[in-house]
Design a protein around this motif. Structure first.
Motif, PDB file in Angstrom:
ATOM      1  N   SER A  31      -7.631 -20.208  31.300  1.00 51.44           N
ATOM      2  CA  SER A  31      -6.174 -20.310  31.254  1.00 51.44           C
ATOM      3  C   SER A  31      -5.794 -21.268  30.132  1.00 51.44           C
ATOM      4  O   SER A  31      -6.546 -22.175  29.790  1.00 51.44           O
ATOM      5  CB  SER A  31      -5.621 -20.787  32.595  1.00 51.44           C
ATOM      6  N   PRO A  32      -4.609 -21.093  29.562  1.00 47.15           N
ATOM      7  CA  PRO A  32      -4.206 -21.952  28.449  1.00 47.15           C
ATOM      8  C   PRO A  32      -3.843 -23.353  28.928  1.00 47.15           C
ATOM      9  O   PRO A  32      -3.465 -23.554  30.082  1.00 47.15           O
ATOM     10  CB  PRO A  32      -2.990 -21.235  27.873  1.00 47.15           C
ATOM     11  N   ASN A  33      -3.964 -24.304  28.033  1.00 44.85           N
ATOM     12  CA  ASN A  33      -3.517 -25.670  28.280  1.00 44.85           C
ATOM     13  C   ASN A  33      -2.296 -25.951  27.427  1.00 44.85           C
ATOM     14  O   ASN A  33      -2.167 -25.413  26.327  1.00 44.85           O
ATOM     15  CB  ASN A  33      -4.606 -26.688  27.913  1.00 44.85           C
ATOM     16  N   ASN A  42      -3.800 -31.557  31.813  1.00 42.27           N
ATOM     17  CA  ASN A  42      -3.178 -30.439  32.522  1.00 42.27           C
ATOM     18  C   ASN A  42      -3.873 -30.316  33.867  1.00 42.27           C
ATOM     19  O   ASN A  42      -5.098 -30.410  33.931  1.00 42.27           O
ATOM     20  CB  ASN A  42      -3.419 -29.124  31.781  1.00 42.27           C
ATOM     21  N   GLN A  43      -3.123 -30.094  34.931  1.00 45.55           N
ATOM     22  CA  GLN A  43      -3.721 -29.841  36.244  1.00 45.55           C
ATOM     23  C   GLN A  43      -2.987 -28.709  36.930  1.00 45.55           C
ATOM     24  O   GLN A  43      -1.754 -28.719  36.994  1.00 45.55           O
ATOM     25  CB  GLN A  43      -3.644 -31.072  37.152  1.00 45.55           C
ATOM     26  N   LEU A  44      -3.753 -27.743  37.436  1.00 44.41           N
ATOM     27  CA  LEU A  44      -3.210 -26.692  38.294  1.00 44.41           C
ATOM     28  C   LEU A  44      -3.590 -27.066  39.722  1.00 44.41           C
ATOM     29  O   LEU A  44      -4.764 -27.316  40.011  1.00 44.41           O
ATOM     30  CB  LEU A  44      -3.758 -25.325  37.893  1.00 44.41           C
ATOM     31  N   VAL A  55      -0.617 -13.008  39.620  1.00 43.74           N
ATOM     32  CA  VAL A  55      -1.115 -14.252  40.196  1.00 43.74           C
ATOM     33  C   VAL A  55      -0.333 -15.416  39.582  1.00 43.74           C
ATOM     34  O   VAL A  55      -0.073 -15.434  38.378  1.00 43.74           O
ATOM     35  CB  VAL A  55      -2.626 -14.426  39.918  1.00 43.74           C
ATOM     36  N   TRP A  56       0.023 -16.384  40.415  1.00 43.31           N
ATOM     37  CA  TRP A  56       0.783 -17.558  39.991  1.00 43.31           C
ATOM     38  C   TRP A  56      -0.014 -18.828  40.259  1.00 43.31           C
ATOM     39  O   TRP A  56      -0.683 -18.935  41.285  1.00 43.31           O
ATOM     40  CB  TRP A  56       2.100 -17.637  40.762  1.00 43.31           C
ATOM     41  N   ALA A  57       0.071 -19.795  39.347  1.00 46.49           N
ATOM     42  CA  ALA A  57      -0.543 -21.111  39.536  1.00 46.49           C
ATOM     43  C   ALA A  57       0.445 -22.168  39.068  1.00 46.49           C
ATOM     44  O   ALA A  57       1.177 -21.955  38.089  1.00 46.49           O
ATOM     45  CB  ALA A  57      -1.840 -21.221  38.752  1.00 46.49           C
ATOM     46  N   ASN A  81      -4.796  -9.458  32.833  1.00 52.88           N
ATOM     47  CA  ASN A  81      -5.575  -9.586  31.599  1.00 52.88           C
ATOM     48  C   ASN A  81      -5.713 -11.026  31.137  1.00 52.88           C
ATOM     49  O   ASN A  81      -6.783 -11.436  30.701  1.00 52.88           O
ATOM     50  CB  ASN A  81      -4.930  -8.761  30.470  1.00 52.88           C
ATOM     51  N   SER A  82      -4.625 -11.784  31.196  1.00 54.76           N
ATOM     52  CA  SER A  82      -4.666 -13.160  30.701  1.00 54.76           C
ATOM     53  C   SER A  82      -3.637 -14.021  31.413  1.00 54.76           C
ATOM     54  O   SER A  82      -2.682 -13.522  32.003  1.00 54.76           O
ATOM     55  CB  SER A  82      -4.417 -13.193  29.191  1.00 54.76           C
TER      56      SER A  82
END
Length: 178
Positions: A31-33, A42-44, A55-57, A81-82
């Motif tokens: 995942s991108p930062n 960055n923290q999910l 999908v959500w984070a 896909n991304s």
């Protein structure tokens, strides 16, 4: 550089006649930062999936344009896909905004909760909603004199969303339900 990994897993339930073992494979998807002139944290903190293509984070990242202590909401979406970072609002003049939990009802009805503050007490609850186009802040109660945070959310339907957290600063800490 980025790395990818694959693997497998197997569970061993204590009652195999009641709950069968689960087999599967793990796949890492990068995942991108949020990035800036310097390294940015960055923290999910939470994830919810409507399907493998939705999908959500949520979590937080340091503000790439501000001092290192400033935290901003971070919301990412996976389309199969991304992962992409989506713009998310932060309460005006706040230096610390964090989303702790996310729950999705449909592709155009997603809820995220957390807390924010402007460097002084009290901290305030934070609720954000995705309407399929953009995220917006929804007014929420912050009943105590010091700490008000939402840590979990469960969206059952469009008109039935539950959030829990805590408040502190009176004689005893008590849970918040909205």
């Amino acid at each position: 550089g980025c790395a990818t990994t694959t693997g497998s897993f197997e569970t061993f339930p204590s009652c195999p006649d009641v709950v069968p073992a689960v087999l599967g494979n793990w796949q890492e998807v990068i995942s991108p930062n949020v990035s800036g002139a310097a390294a940015i944290s960055n923290q999910l903190l939470s994830v919810d999936a409507l399907s493998q293509n939705d999908v959500w984070a949520v979590g937080w990242s340091q503000d790439p344009n501000g001092p290192a202590y400033v935290k901003r909401t971070l919301i990412q979406h996976f389309d199969g896909n991304s992962w992409d970072i989506l713009g998310s609002p932060n309460p005006r003049n706040d230096i610390d905004s964090v989303l702790h939990s996310v729950s999705a009802v449909s592709p155009d009805d997603v809820w995220a909760v957390g807390a924010s503050h402007d460097g002084r007490l009290p901290s305030r609850t934070l609720i954000e909603h995705w309407n399929g186009i953009l995220w917006s802040i929804i007014p929420s109660p912050s009943p105590d004199k010091q700490f008000n945070e939402l840590r979990g959310v469960a969206a059952v339907s469009t008109n039935n969303v539950w959030a829990v957290g805590y408040r502190g600063g009176t004689k005893s800490d008590t849970p918040i339900e909205t």
